[in-house]
Scaffold this motif. Sequence first.
Motif, short mmCIF file in Angstrom:
data_model
loop_
_atom_site.label_atom_id
_atom_site.label_comp_id
_atom_site.label_asym_id
_atom_site.label_seq_id
_atom_site.Cartn_x
_atom_site.Cartn_y
_atom_site.Cartn_z
N TRP A 266 8.69 -2.99 -6.72
CA TRP A 266 7.82 -2.80 -8.14
C TRP A 266 6.38 -2.64 -7.59
CZ3 TRP A 266 9.67 -7.57 -6.31
CH2 TRP A 266 8.73 -8.41 -6.08
N GLU A 267 5.72 -2.18 -8.51
CA GLU A 267 4.13 -1.91 -8.52
C GLU A 267 3.65 -2.85 -8.93
OE1 GLU A 267 3.31 1.81 -9.79
OE2 GLU A 267 4.89 2.97 -9.12
N SER A 268 2.59 -3.40 -8.21
CA SER A 268 1.34 -4.22 -8.89
C SER A 268 0.73 -3.88 -9.99
CB SER A 268 0.31 -4.51 -7.65
OG SER A 268 -0.81 -5.38 -8.17
N ASP A 269 0.16 -4.58 -10.76
CA ASP A 269 -0.59 -4.20 -12.05
C ASP A 269 -1.75 -3.79 -11.60
OD1 ASP A 269 1.62 -4.31 -13.76
OD2 ASP A 269 1.03 -6.65 -14.53
N PHE A 270 -2.21 -4.20 -10.41
CA PHE A 270 -3.72 -3.84 -10.05
C PHE A 270 -3.90 -2.91 -8.93
CE2 PHE A 270 -3.18 -8.26 -11.70
CZ PHE A 270 -3.93 -8.37 -12.48
N ALA A 271 -4.71 -2.08 -9.09
CA ALA A 271 -4.79 -1.04 -8.05
C ALA A 271 -5.69 -1.72 -6.95
CB ALA A 271 -5.77 0.38 -8.76
N PRO A 272 -5.48 -1.02 -5.71
CA PRO A 272 -6.43 -1.79 -4.73
C PRO A 272 -7.70 -1.06 -4.88
CG PRO A 272 -4.89 0.21 -4.03
CD PRO A 272 -4.41 -0.18 -5.42
N PRO A 273 -8.64 -2.10 -4.32
CA PRO A 273 -10.18 -2.17 -4.31
C PRO A 273 -10.42 -0.56 -3.86
CG PRO A 273 -9.81 -4.20 -4.00
CD PRO A 273 -8.43 -3.53 -3.90
N GLY A 274 -11.28 0.22 -4.21
CA GLY A 274 -11.78 1.54 -3.40
C GLY A 274 -10.51 2.44 -3.86
N ALA A 275 -9.54 2.42 -4.24
CA ALA A 275 -8.52 3.41 -4.43
C ALA A 275 -9.26 4.58 -5.19
CB ALA A 275 -7.42 3.09 -5.21
N GLY A 276 -9.02 5.91 -4.48
CA GLY A 276 -9.61 7.21 -4.88
C GLY A 276 -8.54 8.20 -5.35
N ASN A 277 -7.10 7.75 -4.99
CA ASN A 277 -6.34 9.23 -5.45
C ASN A 277 -5.01 8.38 -6.12
OD1 ASN A 277 -7.65 11.11 -3.98
ND2 ASN A 277 -6.98 10.26 -2.25
N GLY A 278 -5.40 7.34 -6.83
CA GLY A 278 -4.16 6.77 -7.92
C GLY A 278 -3.04 6.07 -6.80
N GLN A 279 -3.85 5.42 -5.57
CA GLN A 279 -3.01 4.46 -4.87
C GLN A 279 -2.50 2.99 -5.53
OE1 GLN A 279 -5.92 5.58 -3.91
NE2 GLN A 279 -6.08 5.87 -1.59
N PHE A 280 -1.40 2.62 -5.28
CA PHE A 280 -1.00 1.38 -5.80
C PHE A 280 -0.50 0.60 -4.76
CE2 PHE A 280 2.38 4.65 -6.23
CZ PHE A 280 3.45 3.91 -5.54
N ILE A 281 -0.06 -0.73 -5.09
CA ILE A 281 0.49 -1.61 -3.95
C ILE A 281 1.91 -1.78 -4.41
CG2 ILE A 281 0.60 -3.99 -3.34
CD1 ILE A 281 -1.97 -2.36 -2.56
N ARG A 282 2.97 -1.52 -3.66
CA ARG A 282 4.50 -1.46 -3.90
C ARG A 282 4.71 -2.77 -3.08
NH1 ARG A 282 8.23 1.86 -5.19
NH2 ARG A 282 6.98 3.58 -4.89
N PHE A 283 5.37 -3.61 -3.78
CA PHE A 283 6.21 -4.86 -3.54
C PHE A 283 7.62 -4.59 -3.33
CE2 PHE A 283 2.88 -6.69 -6.18
CZ PHE A 283 2.08 -7.36 -4.95
N LEU A 284 8.18 -5.12 -2.03
CA LEU A 284 9.61 -4.78 -1.66
C LEU A 284 10.38 -6.24 -1.52
CD1 LEU A 284 7.98 -2.22 -0.22
CD2 LEU A 284 10.15 -1.66 0.26
N LEU A 285 11.48 -6.46 -2.23
CA LEU A 285 12.17 -7.58 -2.22
C LEU A 285 13.00 -7.52 -0.66
CD1 LEU A 285 12.97 -10.46 -3.02
CD2 LEU A 285 14.80 -9.24 -4.69
#
Length: 599
Positions: A266-285
């Motif tokens: 799943w994706e985090s609700d919070f974009a990484p600081p400094g993201a410039g191209n729509g990056q996101f944090i993905r968590f994997l179980l």
Amino acid sequence: ETGFSGTCFRHDAMDAIWESFPPHTGNFFPIGQLGSVNNGQNANGLWHLRILDEVPGFGTGSLTSVAITFSDEPAPYFNFRHSDLPIVSINTLGETIPNDPKITAYMGIIDNGPGALNELTDPFNGYDGYIGIETRGNSSEQFLKKSYGFETRDSLGEDLDAPLLGMPEESDWVLIANNSDKSLLNNALTFDLAQRMDHYAPRWRNVEVVLNGEYVGVYLLVEKIKRDADRVDVAKLEPADTLGDDLTGGYIVKIDWAQGTNLINWESDFAPPGAGNGQFIRFLLDHPDEPLPAQAAYIQAYVDSFEHALAGAAFSDTAIGFRHFLDERSAIDYFLLSEFARNVDGYRQSTFFHKDKDSNGGELKLGPVWDFDLAYGNANYCGATDTAGWHYLFADLCNTDQNLPPFWWGRLLEDPAYRDSMRCRWESLRYTVLDTVRLDAWCDSMASTLAAGQQHNFSIWRTLGTFVWPNPLPVPETYAGEIQELKDWMHARWLWLDQNIPGTCDFSTARENTPSRARTVVVFPNPFQDRFTVRIPGGTLVQRGALMEMTGRTIALQNTGSPERPEFLVPRDLADGPYVLRLYTAAGPLHVSVVSKAR
């Protein structure tokens, strides 16, 4: 292929063919052992050229001519016969090892014990049986020297727990190639540091590997990160565990870029600081492998709650802030290790954390550490070679990278109490676990252990003195140069951190923490002569104590005081010098600052 016009393969060539771009004109070191073509035999005779189209329908070409000319002085054959490291021999039974799924193979391990020579012809005494094996890695999948994941199996193909090379029995293991890390030490060094900091990290052994009769180099045999009482010791979730405390643990989650075969992510609700191209944090179980919907929903909600608490206005509140969800000590230690190593993949890839049942503590804990081969200055991008500056601010240098660190680390540093705990933790490590004199000695000791093995390894992988992605330039010409470069880089990084770790550490007034978190103590007198007293804020009961020499030898102490205010009598023959004091409480071991014996 016109790219090979005028190409000469020589065993003494300086340039490797796998690092060359067409046209390959001149002398090159080949893929594989050139000497194995003849192996002492006459190479004249009938030869067959086999051409394989691995990507049908993509590109066209034709073969116009081919010729093979042998010199009058054939290349010597590297005949691997014995090692002072354990030997791992794998026979894939005629199959090629794929990335997925695992194929059945046969593996034997020869390990005659410390100081004994292991002969390739010796009987298999460390393991003798079937395995399932596959290649592993993301960017490392491109390398010729592959890393492998394998599981020990019985004759029916079922998982078989086995204690390999003195490590606790389990079925899942990894062979790390360390292809880009020509010191061959980075991963082992990090595992060792984490273990000395009282965290689980994969156990490991250096081995030499023979694949289908051909020597393929020095590898690091390590435990796969996995839920187990001897690995990541969290509860085993059963199908019936869908309510109450049973549902709350245990889970292993990671931040990574490759979704792979993991179906629960799943994706985090919070974009990484400094993201410039729509990056996101993905968590994997990562565990459990096949969670029930209630289990997957629970851990996702818990991680989400932690992030929202950390981002909230009351993030530092001890009751409702991040400490309600996160084990502070594990976060501090993960940060210090990642920053000390300046791991270019740190925080954003192969970043594991885990959660046990609420009845066992229940907070998220960072770790285990993994994938540090491109750390310690061994990457030529995104400031990874810089000994100054913070790596958690990765986006300041590489904000277009698709994998950026989460906001956690900068936010945690906004809490003054967290900063002070971090400074105290650094003070307890700077002249003990992370002491540069000790680290130099460790590197020299490991280099001595690998003295013969590294020569074998680099006789077939001719990478010393040459660029292997993503080595920074200039590349050391020798193995000794690789070791010295590693030590020099750590010295400079230690110095910058020592001057820039935030916070203050007042041992007499430092904030009390829970047993699992960073804790401050007062030792007096320090330096001591024949005895000393320990005071811990909060009235913690000390069960026993020990002094650890810089070599790792442990000396038990006699408590002549009380559990609330221990007074330790030291042995009469204790030598003058620094020691690490380790206290043992009901909550577990606790490292404190260095103490000294003086006359």
